[in-house]
Structures are given as C-alpha cells and as structure tokens.
Design an enzyme around this catalytic site. Structure first.
Site, PDB file in Angstrom:
ATOM      1  N   SER A 114       0.815  -1.211   0.000  1.00  0.00           N
ATOM      2  CA  SER A 114       0.000   0.000   0.000  1.00  0.00           C
ATOM      3  C   SER A 114       0.849   1.261   0.000  1.00  0.00           C
ATOM      4  CB  SER A 114      -0.912   0.007   1.232  1.00  0.00           C
ATOM      5  OG  SER A 114      -0.142  -0.041   2.415  1.00  0.00           O
ATOM      6  N   CYS A 115       2.107   1.153  -0.415  1.00  0.00           N
ATOM      7  CA  CYS A 115       2.996   2.306  -0.325  1.00  0.00           C
ATOM      8  C   CYS A 115       2.701   3.338  -1.393  1.00  0.00           C
ATOM      9  CB  CYS A 115       4.459   1.865  -0.423  1.00  0.00           C
ATOM     10  SG  CYS A 115       4.879   1.063  -1.977  1.00  0.00           S
ATOM     11  N   GLY A 116       1.875   3.006  -2.393  1.00  0.00           N
ATOM     12  CA  GLY A 116       1.487   3.980  -3.390  1.00  0.00           C
ATOM     13  C   GLY A 116       2.457   4.113  -4.543  1.00  0.00           C
ATOM     14  N   LEU A 117       3.504   3.310  -4.549  1.00  0.00           N
ATOM     15  CA  LEU A 117       4.454   3.369  -5.648  1.00  0.00           C
ATOM     16  C   LEU A 117       4.073   2.373  -6.727  1.00  0.00           C
ATOM     17  CD1 LEU A 117       7.754   3.567  -3.608  1.00  0.00           C
ATOM     18  CD2 LEU A 117       6.558   5.429  -4.741  1.00  0.00           C
TER      19      LEU A 117
END
Length: 279
Positions: A114-117
């Site tokens: 879920s780090c958005g990368l």
C-alpha cells in the site's frame, strides 16, 4: 512480555439457545522496532519471538544479512511516561562497522503493497537490495505430491490456532518435506519475519534449501520476504497477487498458489516443480 492469548466474555448463540462463556482470543499488541535508538517501524503482532520478528524485519529491509552483523536486541526500559517496560518496544543495535541505513520514509519503497508506488519501482527496489540471489546450488526440485501434504503438516503443528482459530502461520520445510520451523502470528508477514529472524539468529541465511509455506494468500510483501532470505520456493494455500507473481518471475522465485489437496497453481519458477505429462 504480553500473552499469546487472552480471555474475553462472549455471548454464544447456537440454534436459538443463548449462553455466556469465556472465549480464548489471540492477543494483538503493537511492537515498535527501533534501530540504534531511532524509531523505524510499528507493527501489530502477537507477542512472542519479538527479537526474531525484529531481526527478520530488518532482513526484509536489506539491513541485516548475517548473524555477525547484529550486536543486540533488547526491550526498551522506560518505554512509557512513567518509566515502565511495556515489552512492546525493541531496540536493535548493529555490530560495530555495520553501516546504519538512513531511516527515512523512502525505506517504505518495497515493504508494503500500500505504499502507493508503481509496481516497477517496487520490483526494482527488491532486485537491487536482495543480498542472496536465488540460486539452485544444489538444485531444489519438489514433487507436486510432496507440496500437497505440506498444508496438513502445517496445520497439525499450529498450537495456538487450535485454541483461537485466529492466527496465520508460516513454516519452513526441507525439499523432502521435513518441518524445520513454524511460527504463528496475527499478521502473516510477522509470522514470516519470525521465521527469517530465527534463521538469522542461528546463522542459517540464506535459506537456499527451504520451502516457505504460508497459511493465507501470497502477497507481494511475502514474496519479497522470501526473496530477501534467499528462499527458492514460496507456496500458499490461497491466491497470489499480480505483483507477487511479477516479483517471482523477475527474481527466479518459484511461486505456488491455491495449494489445496492435490490441486495447486504454479505461477512462476516451474523448473523446480517436477511436472509430469499433461503439462
């Protein structure tokens, strides 16, 4: 140290009959991991094997790779305002000469899904930081029939699950199916970290002759942890994520999903699975 299980009052309804009774629940408490006195991460875990959990987490972060790089892990006294020890904060000290990494938000580049990368950034991060390229020396080759019996062996060894029904499990097996170690935790990623951390503490990394079996799905995070520990085969009783499959293909990890009875799907690294006719 906190207890692995706790008791809570529950109202039980069975076929219209209502009773009150105590129920055994798996304990869940936060664990803060500090590195050289500086806060690094907080994870929700089942208390127990906390030092192994911290060590395994640092293996997956690329900070540790061998037992001689670790000087000590201790619980932090005075972790609260009144100076008491909650046993929910650990501090890790690296051995003299081991470089302390820069602890910034950038470290999350490959630790969570879920780090958005983007997927490519996550894959590149694992590939460039992995200390133990997955290698077949000697070759690891497993029969589907052997893989099929591993979930039952895992389940038979789950002691706390029998009392709570609320724990994930991860286990290491030899290519011949011998159980090497098993850990349980409310978080599947914590169970794997505990396994890897114990292996580091016993100077057994890389785990190049091991099969990692997890009781749930195979997320990118679990595939990443397997790669960072040099594990050649990851099997899961449930589905993998797309990024987990991509990582397995990029790094040479054998990834097996939906391992249920004699049925399974091989998503990557099929050269290690002794496939027969009809493939």
């Amino acid at each position: 140290m906190g207890r692995v299980t706790e008791r809570r009052r529950v109202i039980r309804i069975r076929d219209g009959a209502v009773t009150t009774r105590p129920d055994t629940l798996v304990a869940e408490e936060p664990l803060e991991i500090r590195l050289g006195g500086k806060a690094l991460a907080i994870t929700m875990r089942t208390p127990g094997d906390d030092f192994a959990l911290a060590a395994g987490f640092l293996v997956s972060e690329g900070v540790l790779g061998s037992a001689d790089e670790l000087q000590s892990i201790v619980y932090c006294a005075g972790a609260t305002a009144d100076g008491s020890n909650t046993y929910n904060v650990v501090d890790v000290k690296l051995a003299p000469g081991v470089e302390l990494p820069d602890i910034t938000l950038e470290r999350n580049v490959y630790t969570t899904s879920s780090c958005g990368l983007c997927g490519k950034a996550s894959l590149d991060a694992v590939r460039t930081t992995a200390r133990f390229p997955i290698a077949d020396n000697p070759p690891v080759r497993v029969e589907p029939e052997l893989l099929a019996v591993l979930p039952d062996r895992l389940r038979a060894a789950q002691q706390v699950f029998d009392r709570t029904g609320g724990l994930h499990a991860a286990a290491l097996f030899t290519p011949d199916g011998e159980l090497l170690d098993i850990r349980e935790d409310v978080g599947r990623h914590n169970a794997v970290d505990k396994l890897v951390g114990r292996a580091l503490q016993n100077d057994r990394l890389p785990l190049s002759q091991a099969i990692l079996l997890v009781s749930g799905r195979a997320s990118f995070e679990l595939a990443q942890k397997a790669v960072m520990a040099g594990i050649p085969v990851l099997a899961a009783v449930s589905a993998p994520s797309s990024l987990a499959v991509d990582l397995a293909a990029e790094t040479g990890l054998t990834l097996v999903g939906f391992l249920r009875g004699s049925s399974m799907n091989v998503y990557a690294g099929d050269e290690r699975v002794a496939l027969h006719t009809g493939v």
